[in-house]
Design a protein around this motif. Sequence first.
Motif, PDB file in Angstrom:
ATOM      1  N   HIS A 160      62.522 -67.747  52.534  1.00 38.74           N
ATOM      2  CA  HIS A 160      63.406 -67.187  53.277  1.00 38.74           C
ATOM      3  C   HIS A 160      64.703 -66.767  52.205  1.00 38.74           C
ATOM      4  O   HIS A 160      65.292 -65.698  52.834  1.00 38.74           O
ATOM      5  N   GLY A 165      67.803 -58.705  62.239  1.00 41.17           N
ATOM      6  CA  GLY A 165      66.754 -58.679  61.076  1.00 41.17           C
ATOM      7  C   GLY A 165      66.876 -58.024  59.942  1.00 41.17           C
ATOM      8  O   GLY A 165      67.806 -58.040  59.329  1.00 41.17           O
ATOM      9  N   LEU A 183      67.943 -58.622  51.843  1.00 41.34           N
ATOM     10  CA  LEU A 183      68.993 -58.134  52.658  1.00 41.34           C
ATOM     11  C   LEU A 183      70.206 -57.550  52.207  1.00 41.34           C
ATOM     12  O   LEU A 183      70.583 -56.744  52.417  1.00 41.34           O
ATOM     13  N   LYS A 195      58.524 -59.023  56.135  1.00 41.26           N
ATOM     14  CA  LYS A 195      57.761 -60.517  56.356  1.00 41.26           C
ATOM     15  C   LYS A 195      57.171 -61.039  55.310  1.00 41.26           C
ATOM     16  O   LYS A 195      57.218 -62.330  55.032  1.00 41.26           O
ATOM     17  N   ARG A 246      55.102 -45.397  56.123  1.00 45.68           N
ATOM     18  CA  ARG A 246      56.452 -45.996  55.632  1.00 45.68           C
ATOM     19  C   ARG A 246      56.801 -45.560  54.189  1.00 45.68           C
ATOM     20  O   ARG A 246      56.416 -44.728  53.748  1.00 45.68           O
ATOM     21  N   ILE A 290      63.430 -52.239  56.334  1.00 47.89           N
ATOM     22  CA  ILE A 290      62.859 -52.533  55.365  1.00 47.89           C
ATOM     23  C   ILE A 290      61.231 -52.877  55.352  1.00 47.89           C
ATOM     24  O   ILE A 290      61.117 -53.357  56.324  1.00 47.89           O
ATOM     25  N   ASN A 310      59.513 -62.857  52.742  1.00 51.65           N
ATOM     26  CA  ASN A 310      59.734 -64.091  53.240  1.00 51.65           C
ATOM     27  C   ASN A 310      58.493 -65.218  53.097  1.00 51.65           C
ATOM     28  O   ASN A 310      58.705 -66.128  52.375  1.00 51.65           O
TER      29      ASN A 310
HETATM   30  N1  LIG Z   1      65.225 -63.980  55.151  1.00 53.88           N
HETATM   31  C1  LIG Z   1      65.543 -63.450  56.298  1.00 53.88           C
HETATM   32  N2  LIG Z   1      64.593 -62.904  57.146  1.00 53.88           N
HETATM   33  C2  LIG Z   1      64.985 -62.556  58.078  1.00 53.88           C
HETATM   34  C3  LIG Z   1      66.083 -62.648  58.619  1.00 53.88           C
HETATM   35  N3  LIG Z   1      66.087 -61.842  60.049  1.00 53.88           N
HETATM   36  C4  LIG Z   1      65.011 -61.560  60.252  1.00 53.88           C
HETATM   37  N4  LIG Z   1      64.117 -61.909  59.350  1.00 53.88           N
HETATM   38  C5  LIG Z   1      62.645 -61.655  59.201  1.00 53.88           C
HETATM   39  O1  LIG Z   1      62.221 -60.367  59.077  1.00 53.88           O
HETATM   40  C6  LIG Z   1      60.757 -60.236  59.244  1.00 53.88           C
HETATM   41  C7  LIG Z   1      60.693 -58.947  60.014  1.00 53.88           C
HETATM   42  O2  LIG Z   1      59.046 -58.865  60.035  1.00 53.88           O
HETATM   43  P1  LIG Z   1      58.410 -57.773  61.068  1.00 53.88           P
HETATM   44  O3  LIG Z   1      59.214 -57.548  62.252  1.00 53.88           O
HETATM   45  O4  LIG Z   1      57.129 -57.991  61.301  1.00 53.88           O
HETATM   46  O5  LIG Z   1      58.450 -56.265  60.073  1.00 53.88           O
HETATM   47  P2  LIG Z   1      57.991 -56.134  58.581  1.00 53.88           P
HETATM   48  O6  LIG Z   1      57.250 -57.208  58.176  1.00 53.88           O
HETATM   49  O7  LIG Z   1      59.112 -55.756  57.944  1.00 53.88           O
HETATM   50  O8  LIG Z   1      57.102 -55.105  58.724  1.00 53.88           O
HETATM   51  P3  LIG Z   1      57.174 -53.487  59.299  1.00 53.88           P
HETATM   52  O9  LIG Z   1      58.587 -53.129  59.636  1.00 53.88           O
HETATM   53  O10 LIG Z   1      56.457 -53.041  59.997  1.00 53.88           O
HETATM   54  O11 LIG Z   1      57.566 -52.801  57.781  1.00 53.88           O
HETATM   55  C8  LIG Z   1      60.475 -61.506  60.146  1.00 53.88           C
HETATM   56  O12 LIG Z   1      59.677 -62.385  59.359  1.00 53.88           O
HETATM   57  C9  LIG Z   1      61.721 -62.260  60.325  1.00 53.88           C
HETATM   58  O13 LIG Z   1      61.691 -63.726  60.359  1.00 53.88           O
HETATM   59  C10 LIG Z   1      67.077 -63.066  57.919  1.00 53.88           C
HETATM   60  O14 LIG Z   1      68.257 -63.053  58.152  1.00 53.88           O
HETATM   61  N5  LIG Z   1      66.755 -63.464  56.779  1.00 53.88           N
END
Ligand SMILES: Nc1nc2c(ncn2[C@@H]2O[C@H](COP(=O)(O)OP(=O)(O)OP(=O)(O)O)[C@@H](O)[C@H]2O)c(=O)[nH]1
Length: 377
Positions: A245, A274, A252, A237, A356, A233, A240
Amino acid sequence: MEEDLTTDLSILQSHLDGMINRVQHNSNALRRFQAFERRLLNLNSLSEMIVHILEDGKAFFDLDVISLCLVDKENELSEYLIQDGFDIKTTKQLTLLKDRHQLKTLFGFAVKPYIGAYHPKCSEFFSYTDRKPISVALIPLIRRGKYLGSLNFGSFQQERFIDTMATDFIEHMISVVSICLENNLNFEMMRRTSLIDTLTGVNNRRFLEQRLGEEIDRCQRSGEPLSCLFLDIDYFKSINDTHGHQAGDYVLKQVSGSVKNLLRNNDVLARYGGEEFVALLSNLDESKLIAIAERIRCTVEALNMVFDGKPIQVTISIGAASYSAPKHILSSAADIAMRLIESADAALYQAKHNGRNRIENNGFIIDRTSIDSAASY
Ligand SMILES: Nc1nc2c(ncn2[C@@H]2O[C@H](COP(=O)(O)OP(=O)(O)OP(=O)(O)O)[C@@H](O)[C@H]2O)c(=O)[nH]1
């Protein structure tokens, strides 16, 4: 006097013969049942158990017809069976009931087997066969006071199942089959929960790792290609950070649910970590694979999610890679699995890098080991 004695003796002899026959018949039946029971206790999956009961049970008990009916209120059984590759549609002797009501009305509170003439009340249990049995033994399967289903025997002979028949044998079978059924159901449930991601309800990474090895084996045997989509996705971040969250969790669930709906029953969708998911799809050429990936991308983009009254929209980036088994397979399944995932992940990285909300395809991974060794043949 002598004549009377001879007549008495021959009557006695025929009684004795009858008794010996009955003892022999019972001891054969007992031996058959013990063999059936031993095998049943050694099985460790629901699908194996169903096949054993329906196929071997018919032969073991010398029946004309047999059927098994199981209560499947939440569709859990169907899911376990489908995941196990069991063909529910073609197994006509298996009936999955949506509730226990039918069994309650059939067996009542006494919860005793019904042994006697075929009755239209049990017609559903024998609906798969054109020729209806004349006598039947309907055996309720019960554990802890709850109906699990019923095992149904039918014969084309009237005298095979009669209501005066001794039932201790059958009662013993009720206990054994019910316990095995309950054990298998519990085992399936445990297996399932340990391989499911609790937040999204799709499979977890552990399941993916197990299945990937099996899928590669299958693909090497069948020659059919295997494809992998790595899904992530975009800017998750910020979901969130902006909405909290819980909103992230909701996204998700929504995204994984809609991706799952676009896949076939046999395809795998697992949460890799994640906001990353991996899908395994079998037997697709590249154009079909990309068409599916594009459908996933568009569906996610069009999802109108609302959390806490606020609209949320997301996009997804996808990396694709495939594997087709070469003539001479030398790489291990574990090695291929690793390279397939790495290749799809590298394609995903490109998709992110290229802006993206897009798909990049790395095509077929090359089995380097087999090329090297083919060259040295
Ligand atoms: N709400 C929620 N957030 C999660 C979970 N697992 C991981 N995350 C969050 O997912 C986010 C992933 O962020 P990044 O890896 O920076 O990726 P991104 O913001 O999607 O950016 P790109 O992938 O580059 O487009 C992080 O902020 C994690 O805290 C979960 O089970 N629930």
